[in-house]
Design an enzyme around this catalytic site. Structure first.
Site, mmCIF file in Angstrom:
data_model
loop_
_atom_site.group_PDB
_atom_site.id
_atom_site.type_symbol
_atom_site.label_atom_id
_atom_site.label_comp_id
_atom_site.label_asym_id
_atom_site.label_seq_id
_atom_site.Cartn_x
_atom_site.Cartn_y
_atom_site.Cartn_z
ATOM 1 C CB CYS A 1 -37.371 -21.004 -27.434
ATOM 2 S SG CYS A 1 -36.408 -19.568 -28.062
ATOM 3 C CB CYS B 1 -27.698 -11.900 -31.273
ATOM 4 S SG CYS B 1 -28.989 -13.163 -31.843
HETATM 5 N N1 SAH Z 1 -35.312 -10.302 -31.655
HETATM 6 C C1 SAH Z 1 -35.747 -10.694 -30.382
HETATM 7 C C2 SAH Z 1 -35.668 -12.022 -30.025
HETATM 8 C C3 SAH Z 1 -34.290 -12.331 -29.883
HETATM 9 S S1 SAH Z 1 -33.533 -13.609 -28.962
HETATM 10 C C4 SAH Z 1 -35.151 -9.666 -29.412
HETATM 11 O O1 SAH Z 1 -34.171 -9.190 -29.692
HETATM 12 O O2 SAH Z 1 -35.552 -9.595 -28.036
HETATM 13 C C5 SAH Z 1 -34.249 -13.586 -27.121
HETATM 14 C C6 SAH Z 1 -33.065 -12.899 -26.465
HETATM 15 O O3 SAH Z 1 -31.635 -13.562 -26.399
HETATM 16 C C7 SAH Z 1 -32.808 -11.518 -26.700
HETATM 17 O O4 SAH Z 1 -32.888 -10.940 -25.433
HETATM 18 C C8 SAH Z 1 -31.388 -11.265 -27.341
HETATM 19 O O5 SAH Z 1 -30.915 -10.138 -27.072
HETATM 20 C C9 SAH Z 1 -30.636 -12.520 -26.303
HETATM 21 N N2 SAH Z 1 -29.300 -12.947 -26.977
HETATM 22 C C10 SAH Z 1 -28.967 -12.807 -28.175
HETATM 23 N N3 SAH Z 1 -27.807 -13.332 -28.331
HETATM 24 C C11 SAH Z 1 -27.509 -13.652 -27.159
HETATM 25 C C12 SAH Z 1 -26.215 -14.427 -26.513
HETATM 26 N N4 SAH Z 1 -25.366 -14.437 -27.335
HETATM 27 N N5 SAH Z 1 -26.310 -14.385 -25.338
HETATM 28 C C13 SAH Z 1 -27.271 -14.369 -24.594
HETATM 29 N N6 SAH Z 1 -28.239 -13.738 -24.969
HETATM 30 C C14 SAH Z 1 -28.467 -13.256 -26.034
#
Ligand code: SAH
Length: 368
Positions: A119, A133
């Site tokens: 990742c 996030c």
């Molecule tokens: N910017 C991209 C990649 C982000 S990380 C995106 O938003 O898709 C990948 C995934 O993790 C995304 O779906 C994001 O929303 C999710 N994510 C972020 N914070 C999280 C959390 N605290 N718990 C679970 N999933 C989370």
């Protein structure tokens, strides 16, 4: 005034020096020619880097010593690990690394019985400001360069090969689900995907089918991606099927609404023949209601079509200071059941790396 201070006060957020992995085949040859070396040295160097996964010119013994010294200029150390942590019995490894300007970002390597996945981060920080996030809380520091992204993958592939996950393993999957919004760093991410997927000596030779690009839903960029001829998996972070809540969970929804995002996802699926993955972080009493599960199933069937979509539920990983929590198990099970009842495939993501703050959404690069 002299210009000296400029030399010493290099801008903190400058992109890193040029690296082999920034360049395509023609660019590599040109760079090698600039060093006064014959073009075929570019090919030899690329075979070592992409094929043997090494950036150490001293091990490239088919190259004359003098040439090795010159070619080292194309392999500046961009991504230096400053902290490695393991959990899940050694099957999950997080690396915090530092870039040339002190910028920090993270990647996570995960071993499974049938595959190994890294990742990766596409930006240091993130400008999308999703409130659940961890990365979103700190804002965007800067885009990562193509080579900074490829280096995360190259180092992970070397680590997996060398037994970092236990048994030696071949890196098969790359997910752009670390820090950052990949489609907000579009040209560099696309070039990185090409380096990752093209065969040696042009790239690492990882199947495009094993690469997932995850986005908040930047509609024009999704359409551009569909035209690249790269059959990567698209993941869309939907998190709720209704605009009212999505406006707050994924603030970019104020620009592109749920129906526009899903229409772009459908166009992507149709253009590539690849099933789109819908990411849904399940948050207790926020987006986990039975009616939302029903609505999600209905909307996805209607807007994308059951055959071309798959829902990936992510139990929320609570981030420090957040008032939100994961849904109880029975609520999660009921959610899955209802989405499936609508005829839409739905699975729950395993949550690797929880103990080392390496799980989805926890990457914040605050350590060390
Ligand atoms: N910017 C991209 C990649 C982000 S990380 C995106 O938003 O898709 C990948 C995934 O993790 C995304 O779906 C994001 O929303 C999710 N994510 C972020 N914070 C999280 C959390 N605290 N718990 C679970 N999933 C989370």
């Amino acid at each position: 005034m002299t210009s000296l201070p400029l030399v010493f006060d290099a801008p903190k957020r400058a992109l890193p020096p040029r690296h082999l992995a920034d360049l395509d085949a023609a660019g590599r040859r040109a760079a090698v020619a600039e060093l006064g070396l014959p073009a075929y040295r570019a090919d030899q160097l690329a075979r070592h880097y992409f094929g043997r996964l090494t950036a150490d010119v001293d091990t490239m013994t088919d190259l004359p010593a003098a040439a090795r010294g010159e070619l080292a200029a194309l392999l500046p150390p961009l991504v230096t690990p400053v902290l490695e942590q393991s959990c899940d019995g050694g099957a999950t490894r997080k690396t915090l690394w530092r870039a040339h300007d002190g910028t920090r970002a993270e990647s996570v390597l995960m071993g499974y019985p049938d595959r190994a996945t890294v990742c990766v981060s596409s930006q240091a920080g993130c400008g999308m400001a999703c409130p659940f996030c961890a990365t979103g809380q700190g804002g965007l520091q800067r885009n990562l360069s193509t080579a900074e992204i490829v280096e995360q993958v190259r180092q992970a592939a070397a680590a997996a090969r060398d037994g970092a996950l236990g048994e030696p393993a071949r890196l098969s999957n790359v997910v752009f689900m670390g820090m950052g919004e990949p489609l907000a760093n579009y040209p560099r991410v696309i070039a990185a995907v090409r380096r990752i997927t093209e065969a040696v000596p042009d790239g690492l030779g990882i199947s495009a089918r094993g690469v997932t690009v995850s986005t908040v839903g930047l509609v024009p960029a999704i359409d551009r991606l569909a035209d690249e001829g790269l059959p990567v998996t698209l993941a869309v972070s939907l998190h709720t099927p209704d605009d009212e809540l999505r406006d707050t969970l994924v603030p970019v929804n104020n620009r592109w609404k749920v129906d526009e995002v899903l229409a772009a996802a459908r166009r992507y699926a149709q253009a590539t023949g690849r099933r789109v993955s819908i990411e849904y972080a399940l948050i207790r009493d926020v987006n986990d209601q039975p009616w939302r599960a029903d609505l999600l199933g209905t909307v996805l069937r209607r807007e994308i079509g059951a055959r071309l979509v798959h829902v990936n539920l992510i139990p929320l990983n609570p981030t420090p200071g957040s008032r939100w929590d994961a849904s109880p198990r029975r609520v999660q099970d009921e959610f899955v059941r209802r989405v499936q009842a609508a005829g839409v495939a739905c699975t729950v993501r395993d949550t690797r790396g929880r103990e080392i703050a390496a799980a989805c959404g926890q990457l914040a690069a605050t350590g060390a």
